[in-house]
Enzyme design. Structure first.
Site, PDB file in Angstrom:
ATOM      1  N   ASP A 164     -21.683 -34.729  -5.858  1.00 50.53           N
ATOM      2  CA  ASP A 164     -20.535 -34.946  -7.077  1.00 50.53           C
ATOM      3  C   ASP A 164     -21.463 -35.757  -8.124  1.00 50.53           C
ATOM      4  O   ASP A 164     -22.552 -36.404  -7.845  1.00 50.53           O
ATOM      5  CB  ASP A 164     -19.616 -35.697  -6.833  1.00 50.53           C
ATOM      6  CG  ASP A 164     -19.517 -36.745  -5.609  1.00 50.53           C
ATOM      7  OD1 ASP A 164     -20.680 -37.168  -5.499  1.00 50.53           O
ATOM      8  OD2 ASP A 164     -18.560 -36.874  -4.810  1.00 50.53           O
TER       9      ASP A 164
ATOM     10  N   ASN B 243      -8.820 -42.819   0.800  1.00 54.88           N
ATOM     11  CA  ASN B 243      -7.538 -42.188   0.482  1.00 54.88           C
ATOM     12  C   ASN B 243      -7.849 -40.566   1.153  1.00 54.88           C
ATOM     13  O   ASN B 243      -6.996 -39.675   1.046  1.00 54.88           O
ATOM     14  CB  ASN B 243      -7.274 -41.820  -1.102  1.00 54.88           C
ATOM     15  CG  ASN B 243      -8.370 -40.972  -1.823  1.00 54.88           C
ATOM     16  OD1 ASN B 243      -9.270 -40.785  -1.044  1.00 54.88           O
ATOM     17  ND2 ASN B 243      -8.328 -40.854  -2.957  1.00 54.88           N
TER      18      ASN B 243
ATOM     19  N   HIS C  77     -10.363 -38.437   0.541  1.00 52.77           N
ATOM     20  CA  HIS C  77     -11.349 -37.655  -0.084  1.00 52.77           C
ATOM     21  C   HIS C  77     -12.571 -37.498   0.447  1.00 52.77           C
ATOM     22  O   HIS C  77     -13.090 -38.130   1.318  1.00 52.77           O
ATOM     23  CB  HIS C  77     -11.293 -38.186  -1.640  1.00 52.77           C
ATOM     24  CG  HIS C  77     -12.342 -39.191  -1.986  1.00 52.77           C
ATOM     25  ND1 HIS C  77     -12.051 -39.908  -3.015  1.00 52.77           N
ATOM     26  CD2 HIS C  77     -13.351 -39.609  -1.338  1.00 52.77           C
ATOM     27  CE1 HIS C  77     -13.296 -40.820  -3.105  1.00 52.77           C
ATOM     28  NE2 HIS C  77     -14.184 -40.717  -2.136  1.00 52.77           N
TER      29      HIS C  77
HETATM   30  C1  F6R Z   1     -19.988 -39.826  -2.826  1.00 52.01           C
HETATM   31  C2  F6R Z   1     -18.912 -38.946  -2.174  1.00 52.01           C
HETATM   32  C3  F6R Z   1     -17.507 -40.001  -1.898  1.00 52.01           C
HETATM   33  C4  F6R Z   1     -18.045 -40.929  -0.850  1.00 52.01           C
HETATM   34  C5  F6R Z   1     -16.781 -41.778  -0.588  1.00 52.01           C
HETATM   35  C6  F6R Z   1     -17.186 -42.886   0.434  1.00 52.01           C
HETATM   36  O1  F6R Z   1     -21.140 -38.842  -3.225  1.00 52.01           O
HETATM   37  O2  F6R Z   1     -18.803 -38.006  -2.431  1.00 52.01           O
HETATM   38  O3  F6R Z   1     -16.748 -38.865  -1.073  1.00 52.01           O
HETATM   39  O4  F6R Z   1     -18.560 -40.624   0.176  1.00 52.01           O
HETATM   40  O5  F6R Z   1     -15.935 -42.264  -1.729  1.00 52.01           O
HETATM   41  O6  F6R Z   1     -17.878 -43.916  -0.424  1.00 52.01           O
HETATM   42  P1  F6R Z   1     -18.498 -45.165   0.202  1.00 52.01           P
HETATM   43  O7  F6R Z   1     -19.699 -44.659   1.079  1.00 52.01           O
HETATM   44  O8  F6R Z   1     -18.886 -45.936  -0.783  1.00 52.01           O
HETATM   45  O9  F6R Z   1     -17.493 -45.751   0.804  1.00 52.01           O
END
Ligand code: F6R
Length: 241
Positions: free
Chosen positions: A67, A135, A137
């Site tokens: 992303d 959440n 995602h």
């Molecule tokens: C980042 C991404 C997000 C993160 C998620 C966790 O490229 O796609 O899904 O993996 O938000 O973020 P962190 O690792 O910062 O807790």
């Protein structure tokens, strides 16, 4: 599903790095799906160390990032282009032409999504690295009534903007939209490596791995993947049955 629990972050990162390094050694032209954020940073550090010691080469590896924020140029310090340069690419022997990241600064973001999907159609990701949002995602596929299979524009949840505000000066600077690979593309990967650290993710891990498969927790779709490995620290596994 293969779940591994680690006592220390270092052990988790070392396992994750070895896991991917062994795939790259088997097939030097591996296609890696990459994530940003805090979860994979330790693994990227280990890649850099392995590359410096000449124990691992990324020369033929192709990468596809999950992303990118819309509206941030690659030189913006909070863009995922910049993150990838700083935390991995500039320290290893990767061929720039083999790096792919959605173009968040494209004048026509819809077109940027189409172009990214055209690239993804030509390959299969060998190992997809994922983190998880509080959440639930994955990528920026936020909880919703319907999930989208291909690369698309997403409006970021307020909770995601708040969680990511730690990387910006204030929440107002966190972009409202992003381009993300869709869940279909993520699930098409041959293998998935989900990395989760910290108590703030315990609920999301529980819902994703123990809960029903539902679009309100996009990570729960990972339960349908035939080759999923989950690396957890003790805090993140707390609520797991
Ligand atoms: C980042 C991404 C997000 C993160 C998620 C966790 O490229 O796609 O899904 O993996 O938000 O973020 P962190 O690792 O910062 O807790």
């Amino acid at each position: 599903m293969n779940i591994r629990i680690f006592k220390s972050e270092h052990e988790l990162d070392a396992y994750g790095a070895d896991f991917i390094a062994s795939r790259v050694k088997e097939n030097p032209a591996s296609v890696l799906g990459l994530a940003t954020g805090s979860s994979p940073i330790g693994i990227y550090k280990q890649f850099i160390a392995l590359a410096k010691e000449k124990k691992l080469s990324f020369k033929e590896v192709q990468t596809f990032n999950l992303d990118e924020y819309i509206g941030l140029s690659p030189s913006h310090p909070q863009s995922y282009h910049y993150y990838m340069q700083m935390h991995l690419f500039k320290h290893i022997d990767i061929d720039e032409a083999k790096i792919h990241i959605p173009k968040g600064d494209h004048p026509d973001p819809e077109q940027a999504c189409t172009e990214y999907d055209q690239l993804l159609e030509q390959i299969q990701i060998d190992v997809q690295i994922l983190g998880i949002g509080q959440n639930g995602h994955i990528g920026f596929n936020e909880p919703a009534q319907e999930l989208i299979s291909g690369t698309h524009i997403v409006e970021l949840d307020e909770s995601t903007r708040k969680a990511n505000a730690r990387f910006f000066e204030s929440i107002d600077q966190v972009p409202t939209h992003a381009i993300t690979m869709g869940v279909g593309s993520i699930l098409k990967a041959r293998e998935i490596l989900l990395i989760v650290k910290g108590a703030s993710k315990a609920e999301a891990v529980h819902k994703a791995l123990n809960g029903p498969i539902t679009t309100s927790c996009p990570a729960s779709l990972l339960q349908t993947h035939p080759n999923l490995t989950v690396l957890l620290d003790e805090d993140a596994r707390r609520l797991l049955k």
